[in-house]
Scaffold this active site. Structure first.
Site, mmCIF file in Angstrom:
data_model
loop_
_atom_site.group_PDB
_atom_site.id
_atom_site.type_symbol
_atom_site.label_atom_id
_atom_site.label_comp_id
_atom_site.label_asym_id
_atom_site.label_seq_id
_atom_site.Cartn_x
_atom_site.Cartn_y
_atom_site.Cartn_z
ATOM 1 N N ASP A 146 8.726 21.690 5.382
ATOM 2 C CA ASP A 146 9.124 22.840 4.568
ATOM 3 C C ASP A 146 9.502 23.948 5.553
ATOM 4 O O ASP A 146 8.641 24.632 6.087
ATOM 5 C CB ASP A 146 7.961 23.255 3.665
ATOM 6 C CG ASP A 146 8.350 24.362 2.705
ATOM 7 O OD1 ASP A 146 9.440 24.962 2.879
ATOM 8 O OD2 ASP A 146 7.563 24.642 1.784
ATOM 9 N N ASP B 132 -0.455 4.436 1.353
ATOM 10 C CA ASP B 132 -1.751 4.776 1.928
ATOM 11 C C ASP B 132 -2.144 6.230 1.718
ATOM 12 O O ASP B 132 -3.314 6.565 1.803
ATOM 13 C CB ASP B 132 -1.787 4.381 3.400
ATOM 14 C CG ASP B 132 -1.823 2.857 3.560
ATOM 15 O OD1 ASP B 132 -2.616 2.215 2.858
ATOM 16 O OD2 ASP B 132 -1.042 2.313 4.360
ATOM 17 N N PHE B 133 -1.182 7.085 1.457
ATOM 18 C CA PHE B 133 -1.539 8.458 1.121
ATOM 19 C C PHE B 133 -1.674 8.618 -0.392
ATOM 20 O O PHE B 133 -2.597 9.260 -0.872
ATOM 21 C CB PHE B 133 -0.496 9.428 1.681
ATOM 22 C CG PHE B 133 -0.619 9.598 3.176
ATOM 23 C CD1 PHE B 133 -0.315 8.558 4.043
ATOM 24 C CD2 PHE B 133 -1.074 10.786 3.729
ATOM 25 C CE1 PHE B 133 -0.466 8.693 5.418
ATOM 26 C CE2 PHE B 133 -1.218 10.937 5.098
ATOM 27 C CZ PHE B 133 -0.908 9.888 5.939
ATOM 28 N N ALA C 86 0.829 -1.197 0.000
ATOM 29 C CA ALA C 86 0.000 0.000 0.000
ATOM 30 C C ALA C 86 0.870 1.257 0.000
ATOM 31 O O ALA C 86 1.972 1.260 0.545
ATOM 32 C CB ALA C 86 -0.898 -0.008 1.236
ATOM 33 N N TYR D 125 -3.786 4.078 11.461
ATOM 34 C CA TYR D 125 -2.632 4.901 11.802
ATOM 35 C C TYR D 125 -3.126 6.149 12.526
ATOM 36 O O TYR D 125 -4.075 6.780 12.090
ATOM 37 C CB TYR D 125 -1.856 5.320 10.549
ATOM 38 C CG TYR D 125 -1.322 4.139 9.786
ATOM 39 C CD1 TYR D 125 -0.129 3.537 10.155
ATOM 40 C CD2 TYR D 125 -2.036 3.607 8.721
ATOM 41 C CE1 TYR D 125 0.348 2.438 9.465
ATOM 42 C CE2 TYR D 125 -1.566 2.503 8.025
ATOM 43 C CZ TYR D 125 -0.382 1.921 8.402
ATOM 44 O OH TYR D 125 0.090 0.828 7.733
ATOM 45 N N TYR E 4 -5.960 -1.935 8.906
ATOM 46 C CA TYR E 4 -4.998 -1.198 9.709
ATOM 47 C C TYR E 4 -5.484 0.187 10.067
ATOM 48 O O TYR E 4 -6.242 0.794 9.328
ATOM 49 C CB TYR E 4 -3.715 -1.025 8.885
ATOM 50 C CG TYR E 4 -2.527 -1.728 9.487
ATOM 51 C CD1 TYR E 4 -2.194 -3.019 9.108
ATOM 52 C CD2 TYR E 4 -1.736 -1.100 10.441
ATOM 53 C CE1 TYR E 4 -1.109 -3.665 9.661
ATOM 54 C CE2 TYR E 4 -0.642 -1.746 10.990
ATOM 55 C CZ TYR E 4 -0.336 -3.026 10.599
ATOM 56 O OH TYR E 4 0.737 -3.670 11.140
ATOM 57 N N ALA F 35 -8.693 -0.409 5.543
ATOM 58 C CA ALA F 35 -9.103 -1.812 5.669
ATOM 59 C C ALA F 35 -8.782 -2.287 7.078
ATOM 60 O O ALA F 35 -9.349 -1.794 8.049
ATOM 61 C CB ALA F 35 -8.458 -2.665 4.589
#
Lengths: 679, 679
Positions: A470, A327-328, A325, A413, A411, A409
């Site tokens: 940044d 994921d982002f 994945a 975070y 998982y 799904a």
């Protein structure tokens, strides 16, 4: 007429999002359009910085020039005939002028990020698929079980030049007998993965999964049929299904703030807390983003975001190499973001921020409470006791936390941006949720995973995050300096007693990838060489302690490794360009290689001495699952520290109150009598 | 007659301590004795384990054989004539039999650990010293200033065979004009160090300190005289002396536990919390020690302690190479331990434990509240949202914390043993307090430190801790296995897609030192090879994630490095021997080399396969001070994780309640109006 003046860094409102959709629809008569995402396009820095400078100086007026208010709209334009493929478009819309500034067609070599409605379609297509139905019929599922298909992105295509919009479905069986829709179906993995060709709207193939152990062939010779879950067992996590219920002896612990929080919110996006001042925005690709982070009127960071993460799985048996994945980047975390509930996801006095998401029709809807903001206590902040008078001054380490949580799904975070009283910014990731499991035959074990429950093998994998920093340390011209502490040989003239070590500072002058080196205590200082600390004489700066975690393990020649080049270094330094926000490039979905990611950016070999540098910090965890990670894993916590180093003229927390908390109470803890004779 | 039956692991009471002193005094008629410390001698493991086994089984009776109740008494026996040097004695006293079991004389090659009364003597001697008075008179201190002498251990002697009882005094000037006894004298360092010969009770020498910069000679040519503080400036930290006072806008944040804590205390030393069960003791060498740590009736650790730490300074100019503390071994942390105050050093509902310390006469006195025990919340513990039903189950990460804090002159250390709901034990160190500074001339800078305030140079240094872990993972026969995650080359047969990596487990069969290796994701598993996890089939175990921090930087040939050999590896594995508790040996005070420390222990080359292994985890921080570390530094936090790995059959926290905290509150944060036009 309503005055139209949100702050340039505030997220698009529901109204603005709807307006963007309407402008795109109006510009596309006779076209069939499905929307993917709509979000505020970041202002060009050259336009925003003068605005922010005036804002910081308190000199904004209603006449101050401002960057155009732009929306970025991702959508699919259906092909006009059967021959023509759909186009993926990313349009920029000017919300003030109410026109389309540009329509960029995504190159045919890329797949546009996926949308929730595609995952819904996968589930529907699976339900209808004769191929899948026939295959499932070959299994003898226990009575009362039915099949769950969990949509996943399809990892890198195997064949060069193959760019097809595939999705894969991980299949499980769900025990419906309790009638509880939250029974844990992950305990019953089925050894098949249907693959959908989205363009064809069809399940084109069913990949058969090996269920053997480490001594068995990698390839499936005979697809499994018949009873395949008889060796599996329930593994529930919702309280009402736990065999023993929940524990009763964990007594309540609450955080109370009788005078309210110490932060304030202005203009919906501006947060002020203890000399910190920053803006929070939300977008469906990155989640919560912090902007224009200043301390006591001095700028520290221009922008702070979670740029990307990748989760490659290490089971060598096809098709598990396609379990990877981003994921982002696969489709953004928009619809994966959790609605955070009061008193569950954080304690105390909470401010929630909403987001805005769109469905396929472009209908904008508020995504409630996707970001929470709160203060928390983290133990002692600083303390000193005068040994002569025994007078102790002890202060607390209070943090301000901006949190968002995503579910992908199985998982989850948890992402926390934490600002503290001593001028530091810490980015924390917590991995939790349910580890990804596959069916394994009774009595077998495998070196690429761990049997965490009967019949379920949790595959080894990595999670590698990239935080994009940044910086704007007292301005936008900054230099990153690698600082190593190195041993020095004993030497009569310079090191007569051998106790000296040296701190070697090396300015990093060209864009490139760099690595942690804990044996040298390596830190990377982001300094402004034009401004000196009046006390030490050193350039003002912030330092990054790069977490020295393991980099990507996959063979460099593998598609897994090539797709996530960003995971090959702990730190990348690039020269700022507008819209370069994503460490693995814009389009990692089913990619075969990272394109436009940090590796490509650094290849420009740009000068970074007192330039507008961007720092990408990559770290992660190699997760070889433990039995204790099942059925829901305890959080695995990682932290990135961004800490002032000679930015201030003293500890910024030195004036924190050291008063005693009046609510704390003594106990002798003797609530229970010893059940054994006193011995 | 009072029944005499404390638990074998409970600390000595005031009465027992007094009894031990009385027994020693009675055994030493006509001798002049000064006491250093009295503490419970650890029972021999062979005697204690059968007792604990019966205790765990609930089968203790009043007839159960128990280890003798022993006190260890350190004292000085004055020489009987001018010729004879004082003896340092360590006696073992049987408190049941009321006799002296042994009197061990400390070898002449060692210095016994120092005592507070020696530091007091240093201060007194300095006050009276004509040499020091004359030297101070050469300075022109500002009006209203006087001199503070801060006692320090004298780092390693320079000459081989030189074993003299020296102490050094770091000198500062204190501005008395405010009348506040807590004015920060560290802002006014004086460039001299008086050296006391304790046997002679005399200041025998005054070391002159260089005050130049990096370009100046290391050696002092002309001692400084006249005005030496005119370029210095106040740097206060007590609230009433802060020029701007304390901040007013940090609103209270309290932890409330309306139903009280979830822990209970029995027999004064036994803590029970959420299936954890362990004993807490206190001794003047190590502070808080945890014993017999069990989870749900299964043993995990036999003993857990902070064994040692060393703080070498890197300024190459003599005599700064002798700034090297061994804060546990130099004299124990007994009198350095903080009396913890309610509502300051931790929040919530607190149980305090007292310690017992003795003065030179052996008088025992209660050291109040030297350990605190409390629960704290640490964010999300585990969470999963079912994407199909949107049902979220979110639990908190509650920790039980055993905390003690020590002050060593300028510095403080906070030590936390943290047990969590998921079966993990974490050891946390926080360094805070005031960095050690020396006088530096105006306009100068130096590469071995940082000018953190006018006239004050904070010298670079390291802090290296050693945590001693005596495991008992389901019993005392354990094996430590190094577990590396390593890349595997792409290969058609075993790794066709290149995504595989391998986990290589290597049992460590012989006592030795080992290192962290984050690039291999190295963990050390403490396993019991005789007991298999019924789910995974792997040996039950706990793993240590060794913090991959920088090891000692001093040249291996230097006295600094030789004294702290323990700091040369991240992990040491030794075979258990009774009374081997100290990583740098029993007597680091003014040592020239580590004797009897971990390096010597491992040299026995003992077999460690399913033996009684002891694990020593060494980690630390290289501290190149920032201006922000002044005048009191924000905590620098390190954590050691000891985590179950296939010890349990599921996440032990899976049954934690996921209820909503009723005390949490919503805010819109709009307490303040924007002062700028809405833009």
């Amino acid at each position: 007429m309503v005055e139209y003046a949100p702050h340039p860094l505030s997220s698009l409102s529901v109204e603005e999002t709807s307006l963007a959709r309407d402008i795109v629809l109006a510009s596309s008569p006779n076209e069939v359009i499905q929307f993917r995402m709509i979000y505020r396009q970041e202002p060009e820095k050259a336009q925003l910085v003068p605005f922010l400078d005036l804002e910081h100086a308190g000199r904004l007026t209603t006449d101050t020039p401002r960057p155009p208010r732009l929306a970025r709209v991702h959508y699919v334009r259906a092909g006009k005939s059967a021959e023509r493929k759909a186009d993926e478009i990313e349009a920029t819309v000017d919300l003030n002028k109410k026109n389309v500034v540009s329509k960029d067609v995504v190159g045919q070599e890329f797949l546009a990020g996926l949308s929730t409605w595609e995952f819904d379609a996968l589930v529907e297509t699976c339900k209808e698929s004769p191929l899948l139905k026939a295959r499932i019929a070959q299994f003898s599922l226990p009575d009362g079980f039915d099949v769950i298909v969990e949509p996943w992105p399809y990892g890198g295509m195997d064949q060069p030049g193959d760019v097809r919009r595939f999705f894969q479905g991980l299949c499980f069986a769900m025990d419906r007998r309790s009638g509880n829709p939250d029974a844990n179906y992950y305990a019953y993995p089925l050894p098949i993965i249907p693959v959908m060709d989205f363009e064809k709207n069809e399940i084109i193939r069913i990949d058969e999964l090996a269920t053997g152990g480490g001594d068995d062939p990698l390839a499936v010779t005979t697809p499994k049929t018949g009873p395949i879950l008889d060796h599996c067992a329930p593994a529930e996590y919702v309280p009402e299904l736990l065999p023993g219920g929940t524990r009763k002896d964990l007594k309540p612990l609450s955080v109370v703030q009788p005078q309210g929080p110490s932060f304030s919110i202005k203009d919906e996006s501006l947060v002020e807390w203890q000399k910190w001042r920053f803006r929070v925005s939300f977008n469906p690709r990155e989640g919560a983003v912090l902007h224009d982070i200043c301390y006591d009127g001095r700028s520290v960071l221009y922008r702070l975001s979670i740029s990307e993460m990748t989760v490659p799985y290490a089971d060598p048996r096809a098709p598990f190499h396609r379990k990877q994945a981003f994921d982002f980047g696969d489709g953004g975390i928009g619809h994966a973001v959790n609605n955070l509930a009061l008193g569950c996801d954080c304690l105390g006095v909470i401010k929630y921020f909403d987001g805005v998401l769109v469905d396929a029709s472009g209908r904008a809807e508020k995504a409630s409470q996707v970001i929470c903001l709160h203060e928390q206590d983290d133990g002692i902040g600083w303390k000193h006791t005068n040994w002569m008078t025994n007078r102790a001054v002890s202060t607390r380490r209070r943090e301000l936390v901006v949190q968002f949580i995503i579910t992908l799904a199985n998982y989850e975070y948890v992402f926390n941006y934490k600002l503290d009283l001593a001028g530091a910014i810490n980015v924390e990731t917590r991995a939790t949720g349910i580890v990804s499991v596959v069916n394994i035959d009774p009595g077998k074990t495998a070196p690429w995973g761990n049997v965490v429950h009967p019949g379920t093998l949790a595959q080894n994998h990595q999670h590698i995050f990239c935080v994009r920093i940044d910086p704007a340390v007292d301005g936008h011209r900054n230099t990153v300096v690698q600082s190593d502490s190195l041993p020095v040989r004993m030497d009569a003239r310079t090191n007569p007693h051998g106790n000296r070590y040296e701190v070697v500072d090396t300015p990093l002058l060209t864009s490139a990838g760099f690595d942690a080196c804990p044996e040298a205590n390596r830190v990377f200082k982001i300094q402004n060489l034009d401004i000196r600390n009046p006390v030490s004489g050193n350039p003002v700066g912030y330092k990054i302690d790069p977490p020295p975690t393991q980099k990507v393990l996959a063979d460099p020649a593998s598609i897994q490794a090539k797709r996530g080049s960003f995971a090959k270094h702990h730190l990348w330094l690039t020269k700022y360009r507008d819209h370069e926000l994503y460490a693995a490039g814009h389009y990692p979905l089913s990619s075969k290689a990272e394109v436009g990611g940090v590796a490509d950016m650094v290849a420009r070999n740009e000068d970074l001495l007192q330039e507008d540098v961007v720092v990408w910090s990559c770290f992660g965890l190699t997760h070889n699952p433990r039995v204790e990670d099942w059925p829901v894993m305890p959080v695995e916590i990682l932290q990135l520290h961004i800490t002032p180093v000679d930015f201030f003229t003293a500890n910024p927390a030195i004036d924190v109150t050291s008063g005693k908390d009046p609510a704390s109470k003594l106990t002798n803890g003797s609530c229970c009598r010893s059940e054994q004779p006193k011995l």
